[in-house]
Design an enzyme around this catalytic site. Structure first.
Site, mmCIF file in Angstrom:
data_model
loop_
_atom_site.group_PDB
_atom_site.id
_atom_site.type_symbol
_atom_site.label_atom_id
_atom_site.label_comp_id
_atom_site.label_asym_id
_atom_site.label_seq_id
_atom_site.Cartn_x
_atom_site.Cartn_y
_atom_site.Cartn_z
ATOM 1 N N HIS A 16 -38.148 -31.536 -3.145
ATOM 2 C CA HIS A 16 -37.557 -30.156 -3.465
ATOM 3 C C HIS A 16 -37.193 -29.685 -2.159
ATOM 4 C CE1 HIS A 16 -37.977 -26.207 -5.802
ATOM 5 N NE2 HIS A 16 -37.101 -26.153 -4.959
ATOM 6 N N HIS A 18 -33.601 -28.072 -0.459
ATOM 7 C CA HIS A 18 -32.149 -27.845 -0.429
ATOM 8 C C HIS A 18 -31.701 -28.104 0.968
ATOM 9 C CE1 HIS A 18 -32.708 -25.849 -4.497
ATOM 10 N NE2 HIS A 18 -34.073 -25.683 -3.927
ATOM 11 N N HIS A 195 -34.806 -26.498 -11.605
ATOM 12 C CA HIS A 195 -35.925 -25.410 -11.394
ATOM 13 C C HIS A 195 -36.284 -24.550 -12.723
ATOM 14 C CE1 HIS A 195 -34.573 -25.940 -7.345
ATOM 15 N NE2 HIS A 195 -34.860 -24.832 -6.600
ATOM 16 N N GLU A 198 -39.890 -20.700 -12.471
ATOM 17 C CA GLU A 198 -39.898 -19.916 -10.957
ATOM 18 C C GLU A 198 -40.260 -18.471 -11.359
ATOM 19 O OE1 GLU A 198 -36.725 -20.589 -8.546
ATOM 20 O OE2 GLU A 198 -37.428 -20.380 -6.676
ATOM 21 N N ASP A 276 -38.845 -26.541 0.102
ATOM 22 C CA ASP A 276 -37.821 -25.950 -0.366
ATOM 23 C C ASP A 276 -36.744 -25.634 0.376
ATOM 24 O OD1 ASP A 276 -36.628 -24.625 -2.719
ATOM 25 O OD2 ASP A 276 -38.133 -23.151 -2.675
ATOM 26 N N ASP A 277 -36.856 -24.594 1.142
ATOM 27 C CA ASP A 277 -35.784 -24.141 2.225
ATOM 28 C C ASP A 277 -36.250 -23.788 3.491
ATOM 29 O OD1 ASP A 277 -33.371 -23.581 0.171
ATOM 30 O OD2 ASP A 277 -35.125 -22.463 -0.636
#
Ligand code: ADE
Ligand code: ZN
Length: 343
Positions: A16, A18, A195, A198, A276-277
């Site tokens: 996961h 991006h 996703h 969340e 994630d990011d």
């Protein structure tokens, strides 16, 4: 070796992440200069300061407007894998990319995909890290526009693109909107994730499993509101790709010792950790392990379980997955043997 070093050094899979949320601030500055794009701030180090998912999504859009040529996409993919290897001994990632973010500003889909693949191949050759790509549906888009790029992606037929996912703001656009898109992806042989939970309700998980054909789920925290959905996912051993830091920042669980990930683990759900990011949330895959496992005082046994859940959750062919499990187990054994005894 102390626990912090151990947590950084355990071999890791990430499912996961991006790619568009991994740009180094210096790279954004370089690419903006290359293409004559004005930056919104004189101090590039502040570019990733925000407090809500909506501000985050706006910055996400801006920094990615600087990525234009095939070489730019290659650079971004290579650098993020390099960051993962350096910060946390990343060995393999299934990495999201967001087609509409790029094609709606006129970048051809083939430029995006082939650029990322160039970067992935270079990282594999130079750093020994593996990577595959998952195209992400942007929930606020229409199903028609999404189906159009999906058909183009299927026609490109790049073996590095192995799946379809879905991101952006969950609450306003529940997953059933994209059921036909996900079914088309499945028919074309793409694996599926989304996703879910969340900031949406547990019924979104049921929809993702039953109508979208998802095999794993990203985030999932609000599953805890429905014990029946928890029991179903526990029994089916669905893998949840959870993200401590990003959700601590924008979803209001700033204290990792009370983050719902712990309750998910206690409920028997199969979770694994992700960044994630990472640059956008001032984190990296090593830091996720250090912060989440360190602050909770989790045991090496649980760390091992989280790591191996990641291997189990990959969409690698069974033989490759088994070989990776064996390599990781041997490496975990060796690292544990070097660990300082508990005080
Ligand atoms: N886009 C990138 N990261 C995301 C996240 N964690 N949630 C929703 N959309 C995203
Ligand atoms: Zn995400």
């Amino acid at each position: 070796m102390d626990m912090t070093e151990y947590l950084r050094r355990v071999p890791k899979v990430e499912l996961h992440c991006h790619v568009e949320g991994t740009l180094r601030p210096e790279t954004v500055a370089d690419l903006a200069a290359k293409h004559g794009i004005d930056l919104p701030t004189d101090d590039i180090s502040t570019i990733y300061d925000y407090d809500t998912i909506y501000e985050f999504l706006e910055t996400f859009r801006f920094v990615n407007s600087t990525v234009i040529d095939r070489e730019d996409f290659a650079r971004v993919a290579f650098e993020t894998l390099e960051d993962g290897v350096r910060s946390g001994n990343l060995r393999y990632r299934e990495m999201f990319f967001n087609p509409t973010l790029h094609i709606t500003r006129g970048v051809p889909l083939a430029t995006v995909v082939d650029g990322f693949i160039d970067g992935i191949r270079r990282a594999e050759a130079e750093l020994g890290v593996g990577c595959r790509l998952i195209a992400d549906v942007y929930r606020q888009d229409s199903a028609e526009d999404t189906m159009a790029w999906l058909e183009e992606l299927i026609a490109l037929d790049r073996p590095e693109v192995i799946g379809l996912g879905m991101d952006a703001a969950e609450a306003p656009d529940p997953p059933e909107k994209f059921a036909a898109v996900f079914q088309r992806a499945g028919a074309a042989g793409l694996r599926r994730t989304s996703h879910a939970c969340e900031d949406g309700p547990p019924v979104n998980i049921t929809t993702c499993l039953d109508e979208l054909g998802c095999e794993r789920l990203d985030h999932g925290y609000h599953i805890l509101d429905d014990p029946e959905v928890v029991a179903r996912c526990r029994d089916a051993q669905i893998v949840f790709t959870v993200c401590p830091t990003s959700t601590a920042r924008v979803y209001g669980w700033p204290d990792l010792t009370t983050h719902p990930i712990n309750a998910m683990i206690e409920a028997g759900l199969k979770v694994m950790l992700n960044s994630d990011d990472p640059t956008m949330f001032h984190t990296d895959i090593g830091k996720e392990y250090v912060d989440f496992c360190g602050q909770n005082g989790h045991s090496v046994g649980l760390v091992r379980e989280l790591v191996l859940n990641g291997v189990d959750g990959t969409w690698l062919p069974d033989a490759e997955k088994a070989a990776m499990r064996e390599r990781f187990t041997a490496e975990l054994d060796a690292l544990e043997a070097e660990l300082d005894p508990a005080p």
